[in-house]
Design a protein around this motif. Structure first.
Motif, mmCIF file in Angstrom:
data_model
loop_
_atom_site.group_PDB
_atom_site.id
_atom_site.type_symbol
_atom_site.label_atom_id
_atom_site.label_comp_id
_atom_site.label_asym_id
_atom_site.label_seq_id
_atom_site.Cartn_x
_atom_site.Cartn_y
_atom_site.Cartn_z
ATOM 1 N N PHE A 41 0.841 -1.211 0.000
ATOM 2 C CA PHE A 41 0.000 0.000 0.000
ATOM 3 C C PHE A 41 0.869 1.251 0.000
ATOM 4 O O PHE A 41 0.627 2.194 -0.758
ATOM 5 C CB PHE A 41 -0.950 -0.024 1.205
ATOM 6 N N LEU A 42 1.910 1.251 0.864
ATOM 7 C CA LEU A 42 2.818 2.396 0.908
ATOM 8 C C LEU A 42 3.557 2.550 -0.410
ATOM 9 O O LEU A 42 3.754 3.674 -0.902
ATOM 10 C CB LEU A 42 3.816 2.253 2.050
ATOM 11 N N ALA A 43 3.963 1.443 -1.050
ATOM 12 C CA ALA A 43 4.668 1.501 -2.326
ATOM 13 C C ALA A 43 3.768 2.081 -3.410
ATOM 14 O O ALA A 43 4.205 2.895 -4.227
ATOM 15 C CB ALA A 43 5.159 0.117 -2.715
ATOM 16 N N VAL A 44 2.496 1.684 -3.426
ATOM 17 C CA VAL A 44 1.560 2.226 -4.422
ATOM 18 C C VAL A 44 1.379 3.715 -4.194
ATOM 19 O O VAL A 44 1.334 4.507 -5.149
ATOM 20 C CB VAL A 44 0.215 1.463 -4.350
ATOM 21 N N LEU A 45 1.271 4.120 -2.935
ATOM 22 C CA LEU A 45 1.115 5.542 -2.630
ATOM 23 C C LEU A 45 2.320 6.324 -3.136
ATOM 24 O O LEU A 45 2.177 7.394 -3.738
ATOM 25 C CB LEU A 45 0.931 5.761 -1.126
ATOM 26 N N PHE A 46 3.545 5.801 -2.895
ATOM 27 C CA PHE A 46 4.736 6.510 -3.344
ATOM 28 C C PHE A 46 4.875 6.455 -4.866
ATOM 29 O O PHE A 46 5.360 7.396 -5.483
ATOM 30 C CB PHE A 46 5.997 5.945 -2.666
ATOM 31 N N TYR A 47 4.438 5.364 -5.505
ATOM 32 C CA TYR A 47 4.531 5.228 -6.945
ATOM 33 C C TYR A 47 3.660 6.269 -7.650
ATOM 34 O O TYR A 47 4.058 6.872 -8.639
ATOM 35 C CB TYR A 47 4.121 3.807 -7.367
ATOM 36 N N PHE A 48 2.468 6.458 -7.134
ATOM 37 C CA PHE A 48 1.567 7.440 -7.727
ATOM 38 C C PHE A 48 1.781 8.843 -7.146
ATOM 39 O O PHE A 48 0.988 9.742 -7.394
ATOM 40 C CB PHE A 48 0.108 7.013 -7.550
ATOM 41 N N LYS A 49 2.832 9.010 -6.388
ATOM 42 C CA LYS A 49 3.233 10.311 -5.821
ATOM 43 C C LYS A 49 2.112 10.954 -5.013
ATOM 44 O O LYS A 49 1.849 12.153 -5.107
ATOM 45 C CB LYS A 49 3.700 11.250 -6.920
ATOM 46 N N VAL A 50 1.439 10.172 -4.260
ATOM 47 C CA VAL A 50 0.348 10.658 -3.410
ATOM 48 C C VAL A 50 0.873 11.610 -2.331
ATOM 49 O O VAL A 50 0.254 12.646 -2.082
ATOM 50 C CB VAL A 50 -0.453 9.480 -2.812
ATOM 51 N N PRO A 51 2.028 11.317 -1.672
ATOM 52 C CA PRO A 51 2.501 12.282 -0.683
ATOM 53 C C PRO A 51 2.809 13.639 -1.304
ATOM 54 O O PRO A 51 2.513 14.684 -0.700
ATOM 55 C CB PRO A 51 3.762 11.639 -0.118
ATOM 56 N N GLY A 52 3.354 13.663 -2.513
ATOM 57 C CA GLY A 52 3.616 14.936 -3.196
ATOM 58 C C GLY A 52 2.327 15.667 -3.518
ATOM 59 O O GLY A 52 2.232 16.893 -3.384
ATOM 60 N N MET A 53 1.310 14.865 -3.994
ATOM 61 C CA MET A 53 0.014 15.488 -4.288
ATOM 62 C C MET A 53 -0.625 16.017 -3.019
ATOM 63 O O MET A 53 -1.200 17.113 -3.001
ATOM 64 C CB MET A 53 -0.915 14.482 -4.967
ATOM 65 N N LEU A 54 -0.525 15.227 -1.942
ATOM 66 C CA LEU A 54 -1.077 15.697 -0.662
ATOM 67 C C LEU A 54 -0.340 16.949 -0.200
ATOM 68 O O LEU A 54 -0.967 17.908 0.277
ATOM 69 C CB LEU A 54 -0.983 14.600 0.403
ATOM 70 N N GLY A 55 1.003 16.925 -0.365
ATOM 71 C CA GLY A 55 1.782 18.112 0.000
ATOM 72 C C GLY A 55 1.386 19.311 -0.857
ATOM 73 O O GLY A 55 1.256 20.431 -0.366
ATOM 74 N N GLY A 56 1.203 19.056 -2.192
ATOM 75 C CA GLY A 56 0.771 20.135 -3.083
ATOM 76 C C GLY A 56 -0.603 20.661 -2.701
ATOM 77 O O GLY A 56 -0.846 21.873 -2.701
ATOM 78 N N LEU A 57 -1.528 19.747 -2.399
ATOM 79 C CA LEU A 57 -2.862 20.179 -1.971
ATOM 80 C C LEU A 57 -2.803 20.966 -0.673
ATOM 81 O O LEU A 57 -3.504 21.975 -0.503
ATOM 82 C CB LEU A 57 -3.786 18.967 -1.816
ATOM 83 N N LEU A 58 -1.957 20.475 0.240
ATOM 84 C CA LEU A 58 -1.809 21.198 1.513
ATOM 85 C C LEU A 58 -1.178 22.573 1.285
ATOM 86 O O LEU A 58 -1.584 23.560 1.904
ATOM 87 C CB LEU A 58 -0.999 20.380 2.509
ATOM 88 N N ASP A 59 -0.160 22.603 0.367
ATOM 89 C CA ASP A 59 0.450 23.900 0.055
ATOM 90 C C ASP A 59 -0.549 24.842 -0.601
ATOM 91 O O ASP A 59 -0.598 26.035 -0.301
ATOM 92 C CB ASP A 59 1.658 23.707 -0.874
ATOM 93 N N LYS A 60 -1.359 24.266 -1.526
ATOM 94 C CA LYS A 60 -2.382 25.071 -2.189
ATOM 95 C C LYS A 60 -3.395 25.577 -1.165
ATOM 96 O O LYS A 60 -3.811 26.747 -1.201
ATOM 97 C CB LYS A 60 -3.082 24.220 -3.251
ATOM 98 N N ARG A 61 -3.775 24.705 -0.282
ATOM 99 C CA ARG A 61 -4.717 25.087 0.779
ATOM 100 C C ARG A 61 -4.101 26.161 1.676
ATOM 101 O O ARG A 61 -4.768 27.131 2.038
ATOM 102 C CB ARG A 61 -5.094 23.839 1.593
ATOM 103 N N ALA A 62 -2.817 25.986 2.009
ATOM 104 C CA ALA A 62 -2.131 26.983 2.844
ATOM 105 C C ALA A 62 -2.046 28.320 2.114
ATOM 106 O O ALA A 62 -2.237 29.390 2.716
ATOM 107 C CB ALA A 62 -0.737 26.485 3.217
ATOM 108 N N ALA A 63 -1.757 28.268 0.784
ATOM 109 C CA ALA A 63 -1.705 29.503 -0.001
ATOM 110 C C ALA A 63 -3.086 30.163 -0.042
ATOM 111 O O ALA A 63 -3.204 31.394 0.053
ATOM 112 C CB ALA A 63 -1.204 29.207 -1.413
#
Length: 186
Positions: A41-63
């Motif tokens: 599950f963690l490998a699939v999350l990292f493969y599809f760059k989910v943490p980056g997308m979550l970080g981007g969404l969080l950054d967008k939300r913060a902005a």
């Protein structure tokens, strides 16, 4: 201290994973299967760059939140400016109203003084007119009394003279009157 260490080691060894029968790396061991599923599950999350997308969404939300905060701060400053402007205008209007009230009071006092002076002059004129009428009536009454007194005196004198005068005295008076008139006419 040794006893404490022995108890801790016994607690770790008594773990259900160690108590399961068979080897740990077997597909029949549920702990291993759960661990393997979690890692996939963690490998699939990292493969599809989910943490980056979550970080981007969080950054967008913060902005977005930051822009909302900046906008709110700007609106607050604008509101404070408007409030200061309205307070200044309110003070100006209040000062103007105070000046108008003071001017109105001053005009009312002047009008009252003028009305008082006009009233006094009117009273003085009416009093003078009344005194003039009284003096005229008094003079008229005095003249009337004199005329009446003169008429009464003439009638009384005529009666007295008529009673006391003889025909010779009357003739002499007539002659004296004619002589006086003749002397005055020439």
């Amino acid at each position: 201290m040794r006893k404490l260490f022995a108890i801790a080691l016994a607690a770790v060894v008594a773990n259900p994973a160690f108590a399961a029968s068979g080897p740990f790396f077997s597909l029949r061991n549920t702990d291993f299967v759960v661990l393997l599923g979690f890692l996939i599950f963690l490998a699939v999350l990292f493969y599809f760059k989910v943490p980056g997308m979550l970080g981007g969404l969080l950054d967008k939300r913060a902005a977005g939140i930051q822009s909302d905060l900046d906008e709110a701060r700007a609106l607050r400053e604008e509101a404070q400016t408007l409030l200061a402007s309205y307070e200044r205008k309110q003070r100006e209007v209040q000062e103007q109203a105070d000046r108008i009230v003071a001017h109105a009071k001053q005009e009312a006092e002047l009008a009252a003084e003028q009305a008082k002076a006009d009233m006094q002059s009117t009273i003085a004129r009416r009093l003078a007119a009344a005194e003039s009428q009284i003096a005229s009536a008094e003079a008229s009454a005095v003249r009337e009394v004199r005329d009446t007194a003169a008429s009464v005196a003439i009638v009384a004198a005529r009666d007295v003279i008529a009673d006391q005068m003889t025909a010779a005295d009357q003739g002499k008076l007539i002659d004296d009157a004619i002589a006086t008139v003749g002397a005055k006419l020439h």
